[in-house]
Design an enzyme around this catalytic site. Sequence first.
Site, PDB file in Angstrom:
ATOM      1  N   CYS A  45       3.973  14.623  53.561  1.00 45.13           N
ATOM      2  CA  CYS A  45       3.808  14.031  54.880  1.00 45.13           C
ATOM      3  C   CYS A  45       3.739  15.047  56.008  1.00 45.13           C
ATOM      4  O   CYS A  45       3.136  14.792  57.041  1.00 45.13           O
ATOM      5  CB  CYS A  45       4.930  13.033  55.146  1.00 45.13           C
ATOM      6  SG  CYS A  45       6.557  13.766  55.054  1.00 45.13           S
ATOM      7  N   CYS A  54       4.495   7.159  60.996  1.00 47.13           N
ATOM      8  CA  CYS A  54       5.054   7.905  59.869  1.00 47.13           C
ATOM      9  C   CYS A  54       5.811   9.141  60.322  1.00 47.13           C
ATOM     10  O   CYS A  54       6.480   9.795  59.532  1.00 47.13           O
ATOM     11  CB  CYS A  54       3.992   8.241  58.837  1.00 47.13           C
ATOM     12  SG  CYS A  54       2.862   9.512  59.345  1.00 47.13           S
TER      13      CYS A  54
END
Lengths: 390, 124
Positions: free
Chosen positions: B102, B33
């Site tokens: 994130c 990610c």
Amino acid sequence: MREIYMDHSATTPVDREAFEAMIPYYTNEYGNPSSVHAKGRAARKALEKARDQVAALINADSREIFFTSGGTEADNQAIISYMLSNAARGNHLITSAIEHHAVLETCEYLRKNGFELTVLPVNSLGIVEPEVLRKAIRPETALVTIMHANNEIGTVQPIEELAAITHEFGAVFHTDAVQTAGKLPIDVKRMGIDMLSISSHKLHGPKGAGCLYLKKGTKAGNILYGGPQESKKRAGTENIPGIVGFGQAAELAAGRMTETSEYLNRLATKLREGIMADIPHTIPTGSLDNRVPGSVSVCFEFVEGESILLMLDSYGVMASSGSACTSGSLEPSHVLLAIGLPHETAHGSLRLTLGKDNTEEDVDFVLEILPKIIGNLRKMSPLSGKGGSN
Amino acid sequence: MYSQKVMEHFMNPRNVGSLDEANGVGEVGNAVCGDIMHIEIEVEDNIIQDIKFKTFGCAAAIATSSMVTEMVKGKTLEEAERITNRTVAEALDGLPPIKMHCSNLAADALHEAIKDYMARQEKS
Ligand SMILES: Cc1ncc(COP(=O)(O)O)c(C=O)c1O
């Protein structure tokens, strides 16, 4: 601080001469080309001159050029209107996994509305292998749309071969030439292209102009309905200043193409080779042999693209990246994933796209600061391993 | 798009590196990610005497890591546990909305390090 712009695949500065050609159409010659009077006629004349200039760039007939608001609209018009106009022929279309969103999302829109879509994979250099197209194409395929060169990794496709296969099966071939028009020679006749998209702002013209080339006899229609402008293929009063600037920029680009592409190839090679020599764990992306002039694209392991861009920016160097953090989504660019890079590598992408105004000193400066920037970010990275690499 | 404070911490991150005397280590995120935050702490007398980080990620990830190390150095474990991703972001004058999720995991990495420290204490 000195500014070094190395993001010419995103957009380019407007050529001085093109800008000057536009000014009268914002001031005294503000006429509507559909008007009968003198100002209308002056605008009409300017419009048709621009059409000739753009046609000459790709060896088309002027009547085959239809102005649009840019590359995105040209892609939309080619794909949507062709599929809608030829539903009787077949409802299958083919594209590639590395297209610009202007093509991919348009194809996806058609798929959601009942058309059948095949998205071709590419090899590790980003090339659509002609045999892969041959296997996917079917009697009911109406359209194949594959970009001339990719905006992120610079790879140029074997367009002639892809178009030839498309024609063998009686389908029509569209190419998004936004990244190549004005940079690489394009001859729509010799290359067998039926539809082609160009954007003005990528070839030192103004933003908000572009065109769709439609080979004579190609059954494509409108996506904008209204007035009879552009031979009834694109309604709406023409953006005359923008189109005039586009035409002028196209003519200038054609005139200097050989010289500029040699120059850009030389600078880009120096930049890429310098980066590869000075920064370990660097992966070049895209094809080195079939490449848009001036495009350098690499991935640095263990670091993230947005961090690289902001560090470069702090030195006045402007570039771009296909990392997730710069794409505004949580995924790295679909192009980098399509060529088979793992996510963690794709996050470290950097694209430096040179233009005619970049100098050898610009390249030297980037080669001086980039190894330091990557080195510093790697020192900070838990992925670099004990002791860090570089 | 980033606040001046974020840019300042990104350009001049505090407490980068690792500790020879670490007695608590925490890591969150993953390379897929695009964000990994690794934090090492050295606790003595219930106080975070020293702290270092290593981060793979965007400017927000690096700035939040730097900020969290600055916020907890010299603080008690209880004080450190009260710090959240949100308070770190606030200390940086906010983050762009897309980065809140994130790239704002530094407090989580810190809490993992504290948990690791506690677990080691129990064992010894
Ligand atoms: C390959 C490609 N196609 C289409 C576009 C869109 O062109 P425009 O900005 O003129 O709409 C771009 C520009 O971003 C591009 O790089």
